[in-house]
Scaffold this motif. Structure first.
Motif, PDB file in Angstrom:
ATOM      1  N   ARG A  42      40.890  26.361  27.468  1.00 44.95           N
ATOM      2  CA  ARG A  42      40.640  25.855  26.114  1.00 44.95           C
ATOM      3  C   ARG A  42      41.754  24.872  25.761  1.00 44.95           C
ATOM      4  O   ARG A  42      42.706  25.232  25.084  1.00 44.95           O
ATOM      5  N   PRO A  43      41.628  23.624  26.238  1.00 43.58           N
ATOM      6  CA  PRO A  43      42.676  22.634  25.999  1.00 43.58           C
ATOM      7  C   PRO A  43      42.295  21.544  24.988  1.00 43.58           C
ATOM      8  O   PRO A  43      42.239  20.356  25.338  1.00 43.58           O
ATOM      9  N   PRO A  44      42.031  21.884  23.721  1.00 48.12           N
ATOM     10  CA  PRO A  44      41.591  20.867  22.771  1.00 48.12           C
ATOM     11  C   PRO A  44      42.663  19.829  22.419  1.00 48.12           C
ATOM     12  O   PRO A  44      42.331  18.783  21.872  1.00 48.12           O
ATOM     13  N   ILE A  45      43.925  20.097  22.737  1.00 49.06           N
ATOM     14  CA  ILE A  45      44.995  19.144  22.427  1.00 49.06           C
ATOM     15  C   ILE A  45      45.195  18.174  23.588  1.00 49.06           C
ATOM     16  O   ILE A  45      45.120  16.960  23.421  1.00 49.06           O
ATOM     17  N   SER A  46      45.435  18.713  24.762  1.00 46.57           N
ATOM     18  CA  SER A  46      45.739  17.869  25.926  1.00 46.57           C
ATOM     19  C   SER A  46      44.486  17.387  26.648  1.00 46.57           C
ATOM     20  O   SER A  46      44.544  16.418  27.395  1.00 46.57           O
ATOM     21  N   MET A 148      41.237  38.345  24.508  1.00 46.22           N
ATOM     22  CA  MET A 148      40.231  37.522  25.171  1.00 46.22           C
ATOM     23  C   MET A 148      39.583  38.257  26.337  1.00 46.22           C
ATOM     24  O   MET A 148      38.362  38.287  26.446  1.00 46.22           O
ATOM     25  N   VAL A 149      40.382  38.853  27.213  1.00 50.26           N
ATOM     26  CA  VAL A 149      39.826  39.518  28.399  1.00 50.26           C
ATOM     27  C   VAL A 149      39.167  40.838  28.056  1.00 50.26           C
ATOM     28  O   VAL A 149      38.349  41.339  28.814  1.00 50.26           O
ATOM     29  N   GLY A 155      37.251  34.025  19.992  1.00 48.67           N
ATOM     30  CA  GLY A 155      36.974  34.085  18.561  1.00 48.67           C
ATOM     31  C   GLY A 155      38.111  34.695  17.772  1.00 48.67           C
ATOM     32  O   GLY A 155      37.969  35.735  17.145  1.00 48.67           O
ATOM     33  N   PHE A 156      39.251  34.023  17.801  1.00 53.71           N
ATOM     34  CA  PHE A 156      40.450  34.562  17.154  1.00 53.71           C
ATOM     35  C   PHE A 156      40.260  34.760  15.657  1.00 53.71           C
ATOM     36  O   PHE A 156      40.873  35.641  15.060  1.00 53.71           O
ATOM     37  N   GLU A 157      39.404  33.945  15.047  1.00 50.13           N
ATOM     38  CA  GLU A 157      39.200  34.050  13.602  1.00 50.13           C
ATOM     39  C   GLU A 157      38.604  35.404  13.215  1.00 50.13           C
ATOM     40  O   GLU A 157      38.666  35.801  12.055  1.00 50.13           O
ATOM     41  N   ARG A 158      38.059  36.147  14.173  1.00 48.15           N
ATOM     42  CA  ARG A 158      37.494  37.474  13.889  1.00 48.15           C
ATOM     43  C   ARG A 158      38.553  38.570  13.855  1.00 48.15           C
ATOM     44  O   ARG A 158      38.256  39.700  13.487  1.00 48.15           O
TER      45      ARG A 158
END
Length: 197
Positions: A42-46, A148-149, A155-158
């Motif tokens: 999950r690399p939305p920045i780089s 996550m695993v 879904g960290f917002e949960r």
């Protein structure tokens, strides 16, 4: 739509089946597993997925991938090797050890070159560049990998609650970093810090 949960661990039987199907020894299977791990990044920045795979002494295979948090500095990211080690720690209660690891090539990170020195006895394969920011993984990163695993995906917002247990007056405290990351990725998450002696 029934979406299948990401797979972060393969049993010994699954590992052996993959090895037979591809007619490769387990260590030679690792580069293809690194490519499989790319779907977990999950690399939305780089926009640069970094992926890792490791084989334990009992032939189980574990995967890791980088996780970046938009709006936070990149140094708050979970690096693929950190994810791999935290994934192993979260699911490895016995005495098995990491014996082989492979990591995809990535842009250089000046703090990460030390990774091979921190996994004694592990043979690193097919690595153009090793990335590992810190010999000791931030507690919040380890907890996020476990989330996550364990089925939470990304879904960290949960997340609704988090607990950090930390010794009082430690040289390097984790509380501020944990609060920064958790407040950003899960604003509704209640954070309790317990200080012990």
């Amino acid at each position: 739509m029934n979406q299948q949960a990401p797979k972060y661990v393969f049993s010994s039987a699954e590992s052996e089946e993959m090895s037979k199907t591809q007619n490769l020894s387990l260590p030679h299977l690792l580069p293809s597993l690194v490519n499989l791990a790319q779907t977990l990044a999950r690399p939305p920045i780089s926009n640069r997925p970094v992926d890792a795979a490791g084989i334990l002494s009992d032939d189980r295979i574990f995967l890791g991938a980088n996780v970046e948090f938009p709006g936070l500095p990149v140094y708050n990211s979970i690096h693929a090797e950190q994810f791999l080690i935290a994934n192993i720690a979260a699911r490895n209660a016995d005495d098995t050890k990491l014996v082989y690891a492979a990591v995809s090539a990535a842009a250089t990170c000046g703090h990460c070159i030390q990774f091979p020195q921190h996994v004694n006895g592990t043979q690193i394969l097919e690595v153009t560049y090793i990335q590992f920011c810190s010999p000791n993984l931030e507690r919040v990163h380890a907890a996020l990998v476990a989330y996550m695993v364990g089925g939470g995906g990304g879904g960290f917002e949960r997340m609704v609650a988090a607990v950090l247990v930390e010794k009082e007056e430690v040289v390097v405290a984790q509380e501020k970093t944990a609060r920064l990351i958790l407040n950003h990725i899960s604003p509704k998450c209640e954070i309790l810090v317990v200080h012990c002696h």
